[in-house]
Structure formats: structure tokens, C-alpha cells
Design a protein around this motif. Structure first.
Motif, PDB file in Angstrom:
ATOM      1  N   LYS A 198      -9.097 -13.695  18.205  1.00 16.68           N
ATOM      2  CA  LYS A 198     -10.153 -13.354  17.291  1.00 16.68           C
ATOM      3  C   LYS A 198     -10.344 -14.370  16.511  1.00 16.68           C
ATOM      4  O   LYS A 198      -9.912 -15.399  16.438  1.00 16.68           O
ATOM      5  N   ASN A 215     -11.604  -1.152  16.268  1.00 14.44           N
ATOM      6  CA  ASN A 215     -12.689  -2.201  16.266  1.00 14.44           C
ATOM      7  C   ASN A 215     -13.795  -2.121  17.662  1.00 14.44           C
ATOM      8  O   ASN A 215     -14.850  -2.198  17.168  1.00 14.44           O
ATOM      9  N   ARG A 216     -13.056  -1.588  18.417  1.00 20.18           N
ATOM     10  CA  ARG A 216     -14.019  -1.319  19.478  1.00 20.18           C
ATOM     11  C   ARG A 216     -14.888  -0.069  19.348  1.00 20.18           C
ATOM     12  O   ARG A 216     -16.021  -0.170  20.079  1.00 20.18           O
ATOM     13  N   ARG A 217     -14.682   0.704  18.599  1.00 16.92           N
ATOM     14  CA  ARG A 217     -15.415   1.972  18.469  1.00 16.92           C
ATOM     15  C   ARG A 217     -16.528   1.361  17.489  1.00 16.92           C
ATOM     16  O   ARG A 217     -17.031   2.198  16.696  1.00 16.92           O
ATOM     17  N   GLY A 218     -16.389   0.145  16.856  1.00 22.44           N
ATOM     18  CA  GLY A 218     -17.568  -0.314  15.952  1.00 22.44           C
ATOM     19  C   GLY A 218     -17.333  -0.616  14.435  1.00 22.44           C
ATOM     20  O   GLY A 218     -18.054  -1.007  13.760  1.00 22.44           O
ATOM     21  N   GLU A 253      -2.546  -2.499  18.605  1.00 29.86           N
ATOM     22  CA  GLU A 253      -3.424  -2.140  19.603  1.00 29.86           C
ATOM     23  C   GLU A 253      -4.585  -0.852  19.029  1.00 29.86           C
ATOM     24  O   GLU A 253      -5.639  -0.809  19.370  1.00 29.86           O
ATOM     25  N   ARG A 269      -7.273  -2.608  17.264  1.00 28.26           N
ATOM     26  CA  ARG A 269      -8.300  -3.070  18.357  1.00 28.26           C
ATOM     27  C   ARG A 269      -9.111  -1.931  18.745  1.00 28.26           C
ATOM     28  O   ARG A 269     -10.457  -2.221  18.841  1.00 28.26           O
ATOM     29  N   GLU A 270      -8.397  -0.824  19.147  1.00 26.17           N
ATOM     30  CA  GLU A 270      -9.268   0.403  19.444  1.00 26.17           C
ATOM     31  C   GLU A 270     -10.352   0.717  18.407  1.00 26.17           C
ATOM     32  O   GLU A 270     -11.486   0.990  18.801  1.00 26.17           O
ATOM     33  N   THR A 309     -15.836  -2.985  11.593  1.00 22.62           N
ATOM     34  CA  THR A 309     -15.555  -4.206  11.191  1.00 22.62           C
ATOM     35  C   THR A 309     -14.010  -4.322  10.585  1.00 22.62           C
ATOM     36  O   THR A 309     -13.765  -3.392   9.741  1.00 22.62           O
ATOM     37  N   GLY A 314     -18.992  -5.408  12.952  1.00 23.79           N
ATOM     38  CA  GLY A 314     -18.254  -5.039  14.234  1.00 23.79           C
ATOM     39  C   GLY A 314     -17.321  -6.162  14.769  1.00 23.79           C
ATOM     40  O   GLY A 314     -16.574  -6.268  15.573  1.00 23.79           O
ATOM     41  N   GLU A 315     -17.238  -7.321  13.828  1.00 23.36           N
ATOM     42  CA  GLU A 315     -16.170  -8.390  14.055  1.00 23.36           C
ATOM     43  C   GLU A 315     -14.815  -8.053  13.896  1.00 23.36           C
ATOM     44  O   GLU A 315     -14.459  -7.110  12.871  1.00 23.36           O
ATOM     45  N   PHE A 316     -13.909  -8.561  14.396  1.00 23.63           N
ATOM     46  CA  PHE A 316     -12.376  -8.581  13.897  1.00 23.63           C
ATOM     47  C   PHE A 316     -12.041  -9.851  13.538  1.00 23.63           C
ATOM     48  O   PHE A 316     -12.095 -10.976  14.160  1.00 23.63           O
TER      49      PHE A 316
END
Lengths: 228, 291
Positions: free
Chosen positions: A205, A184-187, A178, A181-182, A189, A28-30
């Protein structure tokens, strides 16, 4: 999710591309991978997708040591990792839909599943209306979105991005960021190699810096430079 | 492999051939020319063998009877029963003298004076694949036979020619096949090189080697079979035309004809086409799969 321990890559001409690099990327990291040209960023990504073999050390994806894999296992590994490239690597004779569907064709997915999944990711990257257009008819940003859609269509847990904004103007670069980022937000990595200072500084980040093959900095919520 | 996947491979192969038209035409042209050359050598070899087989049929065994024989027909009946003898022809001594005169003119009959010292004789025509020397040996043992001549030198010469034809034919065919294979592999390698990016992308999204290979393999096979079809068409039409034009010289230059031979030619060309295309693609792709 991704572990490297004393990872070293020395090319046949003697160039040390990676020198005893150790790092861990959690699920889940960026993570931004930064450094000057020749620092070893692309080499690191190539080792993760097994385009290259490490000279020594350990590299593991999803708790599996990938340093010694059979050909068939390499293919399976690549299906679990999404990759986006600076030069997009799209097939010019295939439409947007076919380029994305291609990643599912290789795993022999069912036609209906392919159709559903491709349209879902095309919607996610905002290219639903251009599904049957050839890459040559798209802008650079749109081509990168197709590449992104293709990398996501297999629902990868890990997404590697090698200079994804390298060929794009600032506005388009931000559109891609963007999207990342979206995602990544959904899970998913994400490990992204980049030279884009502005993006790294604003995203805040984790930043891993390489120089001459060595890991010189690993900062959570860092910037492009040490001072940032 | 799922039928749907094979359908995908076939579709990809056909798209590949259509999309890369220039390379397709180039490869098809080279495969056709190569198989055409191979076919020419095949026709040459087959005709040489046919020619020597015909010459073998001309081999005869001449049996001379003892002067004391009063009933040549009895000896003839025994000679006709020998294994490998297809036909016997009686040559009375008067005919022998006439033949000498026909061949050598007056010089041929100078020594005859008024008396004809030539014996009666039989000419034995041989059945297919019969051994003239073996028949000569058996004929010598027949009562009333004085001497048997089987044209030993000619038979040995013919046997040598047959062996030589076979060896030279095989060498020529092998060399042609290797040369054609080399050219075909290089041509297909060019088509694969032009599409190396496609191969790289396939591998990077997780395609296995066999998944990448199949469409190329099918393309190669389709090219090989199309090339074989074209080469066969050119050869059978060209050869048919040649046989027709040379029909007046058939006695001196006998040429093979007939449907059976065409079938052999077709089978040989299509087998080679299939092999060239398939093997060519397989070898050409190998180095580009290392991604």
C-alpha cells in the motif's frame, strides 16, 4: 479526506516532533506511516484527532481545518474518526458489548440503534459470541478486535491505527490486518502507523516515511524501506 | 438532555460507586467525618447563641421610687404600660433590707439601725429583644421614680458576648467548611485519578466534557448526600444522648433541643453535602478533561 500542509509541532521542551510536513490522503486510501521511534508518527495521529495542537501549518479532515476548534467541535471531530491503539484502551470493568456501545452512548444514540450497530460490528470482527465477556478474559488479538469494533461502530470515514499490531504475535497481527483490509475495501480511509516491516512489505500500500519529524518518503505501493 | 441520557448517567454513577468500592468507602468516610465536624461546630455555635439568649432574658431593670410616694401601685401601673416590659414585681423596702441581709449577712444591715432608708422598688422583666437602656430612660420619666438601674455593664458585656459568639462562630464554621471542602476535593480527585483512563477513553471516542462530567458529578452528589445523612444520624443520636445525660445540669448548662433545631441541622448538613460532593467532583475532574 486528510490534508496536512507545512504541519509543524514543537513541544514545550523544544523537541521538534513534526517539521513542515505536507501530505494528502485521498478518500478510500490505505496509508502506512512508517519510521523509527520518535520519527513523529504518533504525534501526527495525535494532531489528527486533536489530542494536541499544531505549532504551525494547516491540518484538515474532510475539508475542515481542525487546527483551531472549540471543545465541542473537537468532540464532534472525534466521532467522525475511528482510532485503534496499541494498548487497546478498553474499559476493564465493561463487557465487550458495553465497550463498543460506549462510543454510541456518548452521541446519545437510541437504545435499539446501539444494539443493532454493536452486534453488526461485533459480527464483522468475529466476536459475536463474546459480547458479554470482560476484556480481561480475552486474548490480545481479541482485545484489539474489540478496539477495532469500537472504532467502527460510528461508521467513521477515516480510521487511524497507532501500532495496532505492536503487542500481537505474527498470526494474530495478520488477522487484524485482514480485518483492516476488509474495512478499507468497504470504503473507510485508513492511516496506520507501524513498525511492522513484514506487514508493510506484503500489503503493498502507500507508504509515508517520517524521520526526525520530516517527511522523507511518500511511495505508492511501497515497502518499509526505500529499497523495497 | 434526554431523560434516557440522564438515566444512563445515573446508572453509570451508581456503577462507578459500586465498582470502585474502596475509593467510595474512603470518600464517603472522609465526607462523613468532615460534615460531622462541621455539624459539631454548628451545634456549638447554636448552643452558644442559645445560652446568650437565655442570659439576656435574665436582664432586669430595677426602678427605685421616691420616698415621698405613698401609692406605689399607681407608679407600678404606669411602669407596666412601658413598651418592652413583660412583667413587673413590686419589692417593698422591707424586702430590700431582707435581701441585703441575705446577701451580706449582718454587715449588710449594720447601717440600717432601726430605721430602713431603702426606698420601695419595682423589678421590670423585659420582653424578648427589648432594649434595657431604652426602658430605663422611659422609666426615669415616670412621676414618682427616683432612680433606675439597668445593669448597664452586664448588658454591655452580654451584647459583646453575643457579637463575639456570632463572629467566632462564623469564622469557625467557615474554616471548618473550607477545610472539609479541601479534603473532599482531594479525596474525590483521588477517585478521579484512579479512573483517569476511563475519562481519557470517553474523550477519545468523542464524548463532550459535560457528558464525561455528569456521572462523576452525580457520584459526588450521591456521596455528599450519603455523607450528610450519616453525619446527621451520628450527630442527632450523639447530641440526643448528650442532652439526655446532662439533663440534671440543665439549669447551669442549658442545651438546645427540639425538632426545629434538628430540621435546621439536617438542612445545613444536606446542603453542605450536596455542595461538597458536586463542587468537589467538578473541580477534581477539570484537569483530566484536557484530553
Amino acid at each position: 479526506m486528510l490534508i496536512a500542509k507545512d504541519l509543524t509541532k514543537i513541544f514545550s521542551n523544544g523537541v521538534v516532533a513534526l517539521d513542515q510536513v505536507s501530505l494528502t490522503v485521498q478518500k478510500g486510501e490505505f496509508v502506512f506511516l512508517v519510521g523509527p521511534s520518535g520519527a513523529g508518527k504518533s504525534t501526527f495521529l495525535n494532531l489528527v484527532i486533536r489530542r494536541d495542537n499544531p505549532t504551525s501549518g494547516l491540518i484538515a479532515v474532510n475539508q475542515q481545518n481542525i487546527a483551531f476548534l472549540k471543545k465541542k467541535e473537537i468532540a464532534l471531530l472525534r466521532r467522525s474518526i475511528g482510532v485503534i491503539f496499541q494498548d487497546y484502551k478498553l474499559l476493564p470493568q465493561k463487557t465487550v458489548y458495553e465497550n463498543v456501545a460506549f462510543a454510541l452512548e456518548v452521541i446519545e444514540a437510541r437504545t435499539r440503534a446501539i444494539k443493532e450497530r454493536v452486534y453488526t460490528v461485533l459480527e464483522l470482527v468475529g466476536l459475536l459470541g463474546k459480547a458479554h465477556v470482560l476484556p480481561s478474559e480475552l486474548s490480545g488479538g481479541e482485545q484489539q478486535r474489540v478496539c477495532l469494533a469500537r472504532s467502527l461502530v460510528n461508521k467513521p470515514l477515516l480510521l487511524l491505527a497507532d501500532e495496532p499490531t505492536g503487542n500481537l504475535d505474527p498470526d494474530t497481527s495478520w488477522e487484524i490486518m485482514e480485518l483492516l483490509r476488509e474495512i478499507n475495501r468497504r470504503g473507510t480511509t485508513i492511516v496506520m502507523a507501524t513498525h511492522n516491516r513484514e506487514i508493510v512489505d506484503q500489503m503493498r500500500k502507500r507508504v509515508i516515511a517520517l524521520d526526525h519529524g520530516k517527511l522523507v518518503r511518500d511511495t505508492p505501493k511501497g515497502g518499509y524501506h526505500l529499497e523495497a | 438532555m434526554k431523560p434516557r441520557t440522564f438515566g444512563y448517567f445515573l446508572r453509570e454513577a451508581l456503577h462507578g460507586l459500586v465498582r470502585n468500592r474502596l475509593m467510595t468507602i474512603t470518600a464517603l468516610g472522609i465526607i462523613t467525618i468532615g460534615l460531622f465536624l462541621f455539624g459539631i461546630f454548628l451545634l456549638l455555635t447554636a448552643n452558644l447563641r442559645y445560652f446568650t439568649t437565655l442570659a439576656w432574658k435574665e436582664v432586669e431593670v430595677r426602678v427605685f421610687l421616691q420616698p415621698s410616694v405613698t401609692d406605689p401601685a399607681t407608679v407600678g401601673a404606669q411602669l407596666a404600660t412601658l413598651p418592652g416590659v413583660a412583667k413587673i414585681t413590686f419589692v417593698p423596702k422591707a424586702e430590700g433590707a431582707a435581701t441585703l441581709e441575705r446577701l451580706f449577712g449582718q454587715q449588710g444591715t449594720l447601717f440600717l439601725n432601726d430605721e430602713n432608708p431603702l426606698p420601695d422598688a419595682y423589678t421590670l422583666s423585659l420582653a424578648e429583644k427589648a432594649d434595657p437602656q431604652e426602658i430605663a430612660k422611659l422609666a426615669t420619666a415616670v412621676p414618682g421614680v427616683e432612680e433606675v438601674i439597668c445593669g448597664q455593664d452586664f448588658v454591655e458585656f452580654l451584647e459583646m458576648i453575643i457579637q463575639l459568639t456570632l463572629i467566632v462562630g462564623l469564622i469557625l464554621l467557615t474554616l471548618t467548611a473550607l477545610a472539609v471542602l479541601y479534603i473532599v476535593v482531594n479525596t474525590i480527585q483521588l477517585t478521579v485519578y484512579a479512573r483517569r483512563k476511563e475519562v481519557e477513553i470517553m474523550k477519545l471516542v468523542g464524548a463532550t466534557d459535560s457528558f464525561v462530567r455528569w456521572p462523576f458529578l452525580l457520584e459526588g452528589i450521591i456521596l455528599g448526600l450519603l455523607g450528610a445523612g450519616l453525619a446527621f444520624l451520628l450527630l442527632s443520636k450523639g447530641y440526643g444522648f448528650l442532652v439526655h445525660r446532662l439533663r440534671l445540669y440543665r439549669r447551669f448548662l442549658p442545651l438546645l433541643s427540639g425538632g426545629e433545631f434538628q430540621t435546621h441541622l439536617m438542612v445545613a448538613l444536606f446542603t453542605m453535602g450536596l455542595f461538597f460532593g458536586g463542587f468537589g467532583s467538578h473541580v477534581s475532574l477539570k484537569r483530566y478533561l484536557k484530553v
